[in-house]
Write a protein that holds these residues in place. Structure first.
Motif, PDB file in Angstrom:
ATOM      1  N   ALA A  41     -43.710 -60.031 -11.148  1.00 51.84           N
ATOM      2  CA  ALA A  41     -43.613 -58.850 -12.006  1.00 51.84           C
ATOM      3  C   ALA A  41     -42.262 -58.181 -11.780  1.00 51.84           C
ATOM      4  N   GLY A  42     -41.497 -58.032 -12.847  1.00 55.13           N
ATOM      5  CA  GLY A  42     -40.186 -57.387 -12.716  1.00 55.13           C
ATOM      6  C   GLY A  42     -40.168 -55.995 -13.293  1.00 55.13           C
ATOM      7  N   CYS A  43     -40.893 -55.782 -14.398  1.00 56.32           N
ATOM      8  CA  CYS A  43     -40.842 -54.453 -15.014  1.00 56.32           C
ATOM      9  C   CYS A  43     -42.211 -53.942 -15.437  1.00 56.32           C
ATOM     10  N   GLU A  44     -43.189 -54.827 -15.586  1.00 56.95           N
ATOM     11  CA  GLU A  44     -44.538 -54.456 -16.037  1.00 56.95           C
ATOM     12  C   GLU A  44     -44.522 -53.738 -17.380  1.00 56.95           C
ATOM     13  N   HIS A  45     -43.476 -53.983 -18.143  1.00 59.08           N
ATOM     14  CA  HIS A  45     -43.386 -53.437 -19.494  1.00 59.08           C
ATOM     15  C   HIS A  45     -43.162 -54.531 -20.532  1.00 59.08           C
ATOM     16  N   VAL A  47     -40.621 -56.449 -20.698  1.00 55.52           N
ATOM     17  CA  VAL A  47     -39.222 -56.430 -21.115  1.00 55.52           C
ATOM     18  C   VAL A  47     -38.389 -57.489 -20.396  1.00 55.52           C
ATOM     19  N   CYS A  48     -38.557 -57.628 -19.089  1.00 55.56           N
ATOM     20  CA  CYS A  48     -37.567 -58.391 -18.301  1.00 55.56           C
ATOM     21  C   CYS A  48     -37.814 -59.898 -18.311  1.00 55.56           C
ATOM     22  N   SER A 133     -32.485 -64.088 -24.444  1.00 54.27           N
ATOM     23  CA  SER A 133     -32.179 -62.657 -24.337  1.00 54.27           C
ATOM     24  C   SER A 133     -33.361 -61.804 -23.894  1.00 54.27           C
ATOM     25  N   TYR A 136     -34.215 -61.253 -18.316  1.00 56.03           N
ATOM     26  CA  TYR A 136     -33.086 -60.616 -17.641  1.00 56.03           C
ATOM     27  C   TYR A 136     -32.735 -61.351 -16.357  1.00 56.03           C
TER      28      TYR A 136
END
Lengths: 162, 792
Positions: A41-45, A47-48, A133, A136
């Motif tokens: 898990a990098g952002c939990e949104h 996004v990453c 893209s 990240y």
């Protein structure tokens, strides 16, 4: 909060039955319940892209799915894709080109790149950049990753560097 | 044959200067790395923090009763519960005269001074349970007036954030070589600009993480950290938790990005250690992304008013800067938050011959998260200010900006020399680097292309930025000021019985390739295959003592230690082999894992035979021979306080004047980092550094409102560079080996970040030139560019 759901699914080819908290996301389920820590898990949104994995053959964000949604699903993680050899060409290209540094984004990056390569042909650098893209990387600056994906695509297409 | 040099650099099978894949990347490619959050221990507990929602507020009361009753909750603590377990810390260094700060604690003591400061902690059997409980803690807040901006904090009459300190000026410094005003008075042109640099942060994809285990029976503390500095963390933990230094062990396995974020002491991590001591059970804290944005150190936040005087013939006559920077409510421990501003003062203009220099620095407390060292500390500011002024000056006297640089960069034969602020340069290559750059990018051709496109309404810009970069720092950086931060590193090598080599070294790996670089050196000097060297890093009980990884010091300091250790082990091996073969050690060599005849290269015995004799068959050795198949050496820079590198970057971009969008077309770097041990790894350090610099220049900004509230604290709102908008980055090298070491390597980890923002700024302003517009406020967002164009 304490509601639980029983799910039966396939993870990396193995049948799994577990009772999970209704609120638990797929990343936490894989990491905490199954010990498959390669998905991160990098952002939990959503996004990453660090938690990118495959569900029923399609790439998804593990942090945006609940484990409870996955009854009957077929889940593939970096561990399974490594052991099956399916992404070996990409992994070798990433290794050769040093297309990773800290490695935290790498599983997600590889699984996303594999999706692009599965479309066949040799994508342009711009197409590779565009496709990646949503993943990240804070270490490499992406250039080496683009090189590695391009090289793997050429290898798969049966021709070497131009 | 005694004159035969130890020619590790030119041995036929040397790995120095060769690109090899990183052996330790294989596990990362299969998702089998071990980051702190991957570690599971029996009876492990999870810590979650309640953080201040206000930038500045008094805590009138905290009610933890409801939280404590929730299932799985083991303990809820506030500041009072941790009292006596630790001693507070103050982020000052004695050599930064006048620097002041206030004591810091793991949890806020009756008052929070930034949005995100930890206030209470919950420890529970699962993280989810701990989060549930944290939401049930009731805090009675009394809001206090925030002091969000550095300007407001230093305004006359502003209340001191820490009353005991008297005011909000943490640190100030001035440099004046004299005659600056005279130089401005006789200049043909004077240019001036106010450059601003937004706060941004590191966004390590692996957030800060720590797992603390305390064994009460032996009073031993083990910390699994995501850190660049294991020995420093060991020292800090021992000092502040009153433990014997031998009773603290710090282990850093895989680290998911750091960039300077993971070299600091954070309250929540100290609280996690305190909780492990309190509970006698392992406690893990992993920051989530939202709390990373408000608890990781932030970087930059400078406003620099700058002027440059220049003659018609293109001589830079004087530079005058005034830097104001905001560092949050505390100077960060133990490296402080004054180093960045200090670097701006030290570095600005230092690669030009200009002798007239005046600088003023003010470092202000404010109610925002602490600001401290992040990749390329101070350099992006100094570089953008200097190079921005150079381009403005070139425009003012109608001279090509490359030509103005060529006329003013320090000549390659002028070394050693000392800058106006006192930096000592051993040997740099600005002129060669610039010449190489102009050729690499086809500067003249690009200028023609730019002119042709302008005629068609396509606005492209070319930006150049020369720079220096501090690497290989000696004790002058921190140790001299009293910080437990080592400037030396050590390497221990052991020949295994089968002829392989185990290498334990105190520099650390966060993916930059440290272990590979070290293995290349060791294998080359010892004459063994690379795959026969296993490198161990990141464990204070298994490696020699050393500084770790920061300030671009791994290859230059750790690499030299590895080289010297390998030479020492080689000599020991040849001593033993000589005794076994009844030959003089000087007549023997090691090549490809064999003891060979030094002259003919004929193979005599394998290293495995030497190892076997040394470890298992001492009975076969001549009397008096005591095999010593381990060697340790350390290296510490002594000749100069720092080893400077130099280079130049260039950016080629296209500006859409309707939308303000910047499209990066190409980026070039020519860098002189001394001897390049591993070209692949060095180039990737440069490229990664460039993109972090581009992030700060174009996208990254912690946006705060006037109340000190972060407005974009998620990864959906805070922009970082993505693959699609980054250019290809071409890297070339000039090589000026560092004197005083055999390896001759300087650092390469931060140069990319140092110069990239300046190059992009100059390219944007070059594209804007036909419109008489300039930008100087980073990040250069489309809105700011449109504002400069008068289109908003």
């Amino acid at each position: 909060m304490s509601e639980t759901v029983e799910i039966r699914l396939t993870v990396n080819g193995e049948a799994v039955t577990r009772r999970v908290a209704a609120r638990q996301n797929l990343v936490d389920f894989l990491r905490e319940d199954l010990g498959l820590t390669g998905t991160r898990a990098g952002c939990e949104h959503g996004v990453c892209g660090a938690c990118t994995l495959r569900v029923d053959g399609a790439i998804v964000r593990g942090c945006l799915l609940f484990a409870a949604q996955l009854d009957g699903a077929r889940v593939e993680t970096i561990e399974g894709l490594s052991d099956s050899g399916e992404i070996a060409v990409l992994q070798a290209a990433f290794h050769e080109r040093n297309a990773l540094q800290c490695g935290f984004c790498t599983a997600g990056m590889l699984i996303t790149a594999a999706e692009l390569l599965a479309r066949g042909g040799v994508p342009s650098r711009a197409e590779i950049r565009d496709f990646l893209s949503g993943n990240y990387c804070r270490c490499t600056g992406y250039h080496a990753i683009v090189d590695a994906v391009e090289a793997a695509a050429r290898t798969r297409a049966g021709n070497g560097p131009p | 044959m005694s004159e035969r040099p130890l020619s590790f650099l030119d041995r036929p099978n040397s790995y120095i200067g060769r690109s090899v894949p990183r052996p330790n990347a294989r596990r990362l490619l299969q998702g089998r790395g071990t980051y702190v959050d991957d570690i599971r221990l029996p009876r492990l507990l999870h810590a979650v923090f309640l953080r201040s929602p206000y930038a500045h507020a008094r805590i009138a009361g905290i009610d933890t009763a409801a939280a404590s009753r929730l299932p799985g909750v083991v303990r809820v603590v506030t500041a009072a519960d941790l009292a006596g377990l630790y001693t507070p810390w103050v982020g000052t260094l004695s050599h930064l005269k006048g620097l002041k700060s206030a004591p810091q604690h793991p949890l806020a003591q009756g008052r929070a001074c930034w949005q995100g400061e930890p206030v209470a902690a919950v420890v529970a059997e699962s993280r989810a349970q701990a989060e549930d409980a944290a939401a049930q803690i009731a805090v009675e807040w009394q809001e206090l007036a925030p002091l969000a901006s550095a300007e407001a904090a230093l305004a006359s009459g502003a209340p001191a954030i820490h009353a005991a300190l008297g005011d909000n000026l943490a640190f100030a410094r001035a440099v004046d070589t004299g005659a600056v005003d005279d130089a401005f008075a006789r200049a043909d042109a004077v240019v001036a600009e106010t450059f601003t640099f937004a706060r941004h942060t590191g966004v390590c994809l692996e957030p800060r993480s720590i797992l603390a285990e305390f064994d009460r029976s032996e009073r031993r503390l083990t910390l699994h950290c995501s850190s660049q500095v294991p020995h420093m963390m060991k020292e800090i933990a021992a000092r502040h938790f009153a433990l014997a230094e031998t009773d603290v062990r710090v282990i850093c396995r895989d680290v998911g990005g750091s960039y300077g974020i993971k070299i600091h002491v954070y309250p929540d991590e100290m609280a996690t250690i305190a909780l492990a001591l309190l509970l006698g059970r392992p406690v893990k804290f992993v920051a989530d992304r939202l709390e990373s944005f408000v608890s990781d150190i932030h970087a930059r936040e400078h406003r620099v008013a700058a002027r440059m005087a220049v003659s018609k013939s293109g001589e830079i006559l004087a530079i005058d800067i005034d830097d104001l920077t905001g560092i949050g409510p505390y100077s960060t421990y133990p490296r402080t938050s004054a180093i960045e501003g200090n670097q701006v003062v030290n570095l600005t203009g230092s690669w030009y011959r200009c002798a007239n220099y005046r600088a003023r620095l003010r470092v202000a407390f404010q109610t925002k998260p602490p600001m401290s060292q992040y990749r390329a500390v101070g350099h992006p500011i100094a570089c953008a200010v200097t190079e921005g002024l150079v381009d403005l000056a070139a425009r003012a006297i109608a001279m090509d900006p490359a030509e103005l640089r060529r006329r003013n960069l320090i000549a390659d034969d002028a070394y050693p020399c000392t800058s106006p602020a006192g930096l000592i340069f051993e040997k740099l290559s600005h002129q060669r680097a610039l010449a190489r750059m102009l050729e690499l990018m086809d500067y003249a051709g690009l200028r023609r292309e730019q002119a042709a496109l302008r005629a068609r309404g396509i606005h492209r810009g070319i930006g150049l930025a020369s720079f220096v970069e501090i690497t290989n720092p000696g004790p002058a950086f921190y140790g001299v000021g009293g910080a437990p931060i080592s400037a030396q590193d050590g390497c221990t090598l052991r020949l295994e019985p089968g002829g392989a080599v185990t290498c334990a070294i105190s520099i650390t790996e966060q993916g930059q390739g440290t272990e590979t670089m070290v293995a290349q050196i060791v294998a080359s000097v010892l004459g063994v295959a690379l795959e026969r060297v296993r490198v161990v890093t990141g464990d204070t009980e298994r490696t020699p003592y050393g500084g770790g990884t920061w300030a671009s010091r791994g290859a230059g300091i750790g690499g030299e230690a590895a080289l010297q250790a390998a030479k020492a082990l080689r000599a020991n091996i040849l001593d033993l082999a000589g005794a076994m073969l009844q030959a003089a050690p000087a007549d023997l060599d090691i090549a490809q894992g064999w003891i060979v005849d030094a002259v003919s290269g004929a193979r005599r015995i394998g290293l495995d035979e030497v190892g076997r004799a040394g470890y298992f068959r001492g009975d076969t050795l001549p009397p008096g021979i005591q095999p010593e198949l381990v060697a340790t050496r350390h290296h510490q820079p002594r000749d100069y306080p720092f080893a400077f590198t130099n280079g130049v970057q260039a950016s080629w971009l296209e500006l859409d004047i309707e939308t303000g969008f910047v499209r990066l077309l190409k980026h070039w770097v020519v860098e002189d980092c001394g001897r390049v041990v591993s070209p692949l790894l060095v180039d990737e350090q440069i490229r990664g550094g460039v993109v972090q610099g581009l992030g700060g220049a174009l996208f990254e900004e912690c946006l705060y409102d006037g109340e000190g509230q972060l407005l974009n604290g998620t990864l959906a709102d805070y922009l970082v560079p993505m693959a699609g908008e980054m250019p290809d980055i071409e890297v070339a090298h000039v090589m000026t080996p560092l004197a005083g070491t055999e390896l001759g390597a300087k650092g390469a980890g931060e140069a990319g970040t140092a110069g990239a923002p300046a190059a992009v700024m100059n390219a944007i302003n070059d594209a804007l030139a036909p419109f008489g517009a300039t930008v100087a406020e980073q990040p250069f967002t489309p809105a700011r560019i449109l504002r400069a164009l008068g289109r908003t």
